[in-house]
Design an enzyme around this catalytic site. Structure first.
Site, PDB file in Angstrom:
ATOM      1  N   ALA A   1      53.251  35.758  36.323  1.00 50.11           N
ATOM      2  CA  ALA A   1      51.823  35.540  36.100  1.00 50.11           C
ATOM      3  C   ALA A   1      51.101  36.040  37.343  1.00 50.11           C
ATOM      4  O   ALA A   1      51.688  36.105  38.429  1.00 50.11           O
ATOM      5  CB  ALA A   1      51.560  34.059  35.892  1.00 50.11           C
TER       6      ALA A   1
ATOM      7  N   GLY B   1      56.734  34.660  34.801  1.00 53.82           N
ATOM      8  CA  GLY B   1      56.260  34.981  33.452  1.00 53.82           C
ATOM      9  C   GLY B   1      56.891  36.249  32.891  1.00 53.82           C
ATOM     10  O   GLY B   1      56.943  36.435  31.671  1.00 53.82           O
TER      11      GLY B   1
ATOM     12  N   GLU C   1      60.073  35.132  31.508  1.00 55.90           N
ATOM     13  CA  GLU C   1      59.721  34.361  30.303  1.00 55.90           C
ATOM     14  C   GLU C   1      59.346  35.283  29.143  1.00 55.90           C
ATOM     15  O   GLU C   1      59.691  35.026  27.994  1.00 55.90           O
ATOM     16  CB  GLU C   1      58.567  33.394  30.631  1.00 55.90           C
ATOM     17  CG  GLU C   1      59.021  32.282  31.573  1.00 55.90           C
ATOM     18  CD  GLU C   1      57.867  31.401  32.030  1.00 55.90           C
ATOM     19  OE1 GLU C   1      56.955  31.933  32.700  1.00 55.90           O
ATOM     20  OE2 GLU C   1      57.870  30.205  31.735  1.00 55.90           O
TER      21      GLU C   1
ATOM     22  N   GLU D   1      59.135  30.221  40.617  1.00 61.65           N
ATOM     23  CA  GLU D   1      57.922  29.381  40.707  1.00 61.65           C
ATOM     24  C   GLU D   1      58.027  28.301  41.772  1.00 61.65           C
ATOM     25  O   GLU D   1      57.027  27.936  42.391  1.00 61.65           O
ATOM     26  CB  GLU D   1      57.613  28.739  39.347  1.00 61.65           C
ATOM     27  CG  GLU D   1      57.065  29.706  38.298  1.00 61.65           C
ATOM     28  CD  GLU D   1      58.129  30.437  37.508  1.00 61.65           C
ATOM     29  OE1 GLU D   1      59.320  30.369  37.884  1.00 61.65           O
ATOM     30  OE2 GLU D   1      57.772  31.097  36.518  1.00 61.65           O
TER      31      GLU D   1
HETATM   32  N1  COA Z   1      50.825  38.223  40.948  1.00 59.38           N
HETATM   33  C1  COA Z   1      49.881  38.964  41.541  1.00 59.38           C
HETATM   34  N2  COA Z   1      50.174  40.047  42.282  1.00 59.38           N
HETATM   35  C2  COA Z   1      51.470  40.373  42.405  1.00 59.38           C
HETATM   36  C3  COA Z   1      52.502  39.649  41.820  1.00 59.38           C
HETATM   37  C4  COA Z   1      52.141  38.513  41.045  1.00 59.38           C
HETATM   38  N3  COA Z   1      53.042  37.767  40.402  1.00 59.38           N
HETATM   39  N4  COA Z   1      53.681  40.218  42.139  1.00 59.38           N
HETATM   40  C5  COA Z   1      53.392  41.281  42.901  1.00 59.38           C
HETATM   41  N5  COA Z   1      52.062  41.377  43.074  1.00 59.38           N
HETATM   42  C6  COA Z   1      51.312  42.395  43.850  1.00 59.38           C
HETATM   43  C7  COA Z   1      51.402  42.154  45.334  1.00 59.38           C
HETATM   44  O1  COA Z   1      50.489  41.164  45.743  1.00 59.38           O
HETATM   45  C8  COA Z   1      51.081  43.523  45.854  1.00 59.38           C
HETATM   46  O2  COA Z   1      49.700  43.734  45.777  1.00 59.38           O
HETATM   47  P1  COA Z   1      48.884  44.470  46.977  1.00 59.38           P
HETATM   48  O3  COA Z   1      49.528  45.825  47.086  1.00 59.38           O
HETATM   49  O4  COA Z   1      47.489  44.493  46.497  1.00 59.38           O
HETATM   50  O5  COA Z   1      49.117  43.626  48.173  1.00 59.38           O
HETATM   51  C9  COA Z   1      51.756  44.441  44.836  1.00 59.38           C
HETATM   52  O6  COA Z   1      51.906  43.661  43.656  1.00 59.38           O
HETATM   53  C10 COA Z   1      53.102  44.930  45.261  1.00 59.38           C
HETATM   54  O7  COA Z   1      53.911  43.808  45.553  1.00 59.38           O
HETATM   55  P2  COA Z   1      54.741  43.644  46.909  1.00 59.38           P
HETATM   56  O8  COA Z   1      55.012  42.183  47.132  1.00 59.38           O
HETATM   57  O9  COA Z   1      54.059  44.372  48.026  1.00 59.38           O
HETATM   58  O10 COA Z   1      56.072  44.431  46.542  1.00 59.38           O
HETATM   59  P3  COA Z   1      57.560  44.173  47.080  1.00 59.38           P
HETATM   60  O11 COA Z   1      58.368  45.298  46.544  1.00 59.38           O
HETATM   61  O12 COA Z   1      57.547  43.919  48.528  1.00 59.38           O
HETATM   62  O13 COA Z   1      58.034  42.813  46.356  1.00 59.38           O
HETATM   63  C11 COA Z   1      58.270  41.276  44.505  1.00 59.38           C
HETATM   64  C12 COA Z   1      58.168  42.741  44.947  1.00 59.38           C
HETATM   65  C13 COA Z   1      58.247  41.281  42.997  1.00 59.38           C
HETATM   66  C14 COA Z   1      59.614  40.678  44.990  1.00 59.38           C
HETATM   67  C15 COA Z   1      57.109  40.439  45.086  1.00 59.38           C
HETATM   68  O14 COA Z   1      55.904  41.105  44.778  1.00 59.38           O
HETATM   69  C16 COA Z   1      57.007  39.039  44.563  1.00 59.38           C
HETATM   70  O15 COA Z   1      57.753  38.171  45.006  1.00 59.38           O
HETATM   71  N6  COA Z   1      56.082  38.780  43.618  1.00 59.38           N
HETATM   72  C17 COA Z   1      55.806  37.468  43.125  1.00 59.38           C
HETATM   73  C18 COA Z   1      56.882  37.002  42.174  1.00 59.38           C
HETATM   74  C19 COA Z   1      56.587  35.598  41.674  1.00 59.38           C
HETATM   75  O16 COA Z   1      56.548  34.642  42.430  1.00 59.38           O
HETATM   76  N7  COA Z   1      56.379  35.469  40.351  1.00 59.38           N
HETATM   77  C20 COA Z   1      56.120  34.217  39.721  1.00 59.38           C
HETATM   78  C21 COA Z   1      54.660  33.965  39.648  1.00 59.38           C
HETATM   79  S1  COA Z   1      54.327  32.393  38.940  1.00 59.38           S
END
Ligand code: COA
Length: 261
Positions: A70, A115, A118, A138
């Site tokens: 999400a 999500g 999910e 989460e």
């Molecule tokens: N919601 C909003 N933005 C998200 C996102 C999410 N769930 N997941 C990634 N993004 C965004 C980042 O904020 C970043 O945006 P920016 O460039 O404007 O700063 C962009 O996507 C790239 O992500 P980044 O974290 O820089 O890439 P990465 O390769 O270093 O890491 C992930 C990838 C997927 C491991 C990491 O983005 C992450 O942990 N995301 C969240 C996962 C999560 O907790 N999901 C459950 C949500 S309830």
């Protein structure tokens, strides 16, 4: 297909009855913001009534992510009652996907987190690339899954493994996901869509009503208001009144391939 052009976050491509729905926010790891959810809901309502769509593949844009969860940037300032509405809405949308009588395959091309995991689990079948990673992280945010993850993950991999993934927030790689039964197949990235289409084409070559009834009968297993065995008896009976079954049985006896509509 109606209205594909008007979507901001989804791209739809219909080819020989297979609709490929690509979630298209690659700069945000295809995170599910309000618009994506709204558009998914609308798309699945269209898919249901569009006779040209026989089956669906959901995938993510870019090489890194299927869907990384999400959209966390929309979480600030949300109180308990809005959070509950949000979860109920997400659950309802994913339930439409799960209960679609047209087969839906998740082609998981990268991170399927929160999500995203999910969403993949709400699809009938999951095919992942070797680079795909799964998780319900989460707890890292002081949250729990809210779009059906606590239930579907437990159904798919069992209680112990589901608790491990959700309590630790750890990611599972594609090999692990295959071992755990979270995905059906793991393929090379360049073969993801080809293999997903191949499996979908096999399914689409069968009787569509029989396929829909398989989905309905299996769904009944997880619906506490239904007795799955009773549903199976009913659906089995329904097959015997169908032109589709007449054709299937006649074709077998005449030693030819069936022609299903
Ligand atoms: N919601 C909003 N933005 C998200 C996102 C999410 N769930 N997941 C990634 N993004 C965004 C980042 O904020 C970043 O945006 P920016 O460039 O404007 O700063 C962009 O996507 C790239 O992500 P980044 O974290 O820089 O890439 P990465 O390769 O270093 O890491 C992930 C990838 C997927 C491991 C990491 O983005 C992450 O942990 N995301 C969240 C996962 C999560 O907790 N999901 C459950 C949500 S309830």
């Amino acid at each position: 297909m109606n209205n594909w052009g008007s979507y901001q976050t989804l791209v739809g491509q219909l080819e020989e009855g297979i609709l490929i729905v690509t979630i298209n926010r690659p700069d945000k790891m295809n995170a599910l913001n309000k618009t994506v959810l709204e558009e998914l809901e609308h798309a699945f309502a269209q898919i249901k009534i569009d006779a040209a769509v026989k089956g669906v593949i959901i995938t993510g844009s870019g090489e890194k992510a299927f869907v990384a969860g999400a959209d966390i940037s929309e979480f600030k300032g949300i109180d308990k009652s809005i959070a509950m509405e949000m979860a109920a809405r997400g659950q309802r949308i994913f339930e439409h996907i799960e209960k679609s009588t047209k087969p839906v395959i998740a082609a998981v091309n990268g991170f399927a987190l929160g999500g995203g995991c999910e969403l993949a689990m709400a699809c009938h079948i999951r095919i992942a690339t070797e680079q795909a990673k799964f998780g319900q992280p989460e707890v890292n945010l002081g949250l729990i899954p809210g779009y059906g993850g606590t239930q579907r993950l437990t159904q798919l991999v069992g209680r112990g493994k589901a608790l491990e993934l959700m309590m630790s927030g750890n990611m599972l790689d594609a090999t692990g996901a295959l071992q755990w039964g979270l995905v059906n197949q793991v393929v090379a990235a360049e073969k993801l869509l080809e293999e997903s289409k191949k499996l979908l084409q096999t399914i689409l070559s069968k009787g569509p009503q029989a396929v829909a009834r398989v989905i309905e009968a299996v769904e009944a297993c997880f619906d506490k208001t239904k007795n799955g065995y009773t549903e199976e008896v009913r659906l089995f009976g329904d097959c015997f009144g169908s032109a589709e079954m007449q054709e299937g049985v006649t074709a077998f006896l005449e030693k030819r391939k069936p022609k299903f509509n």
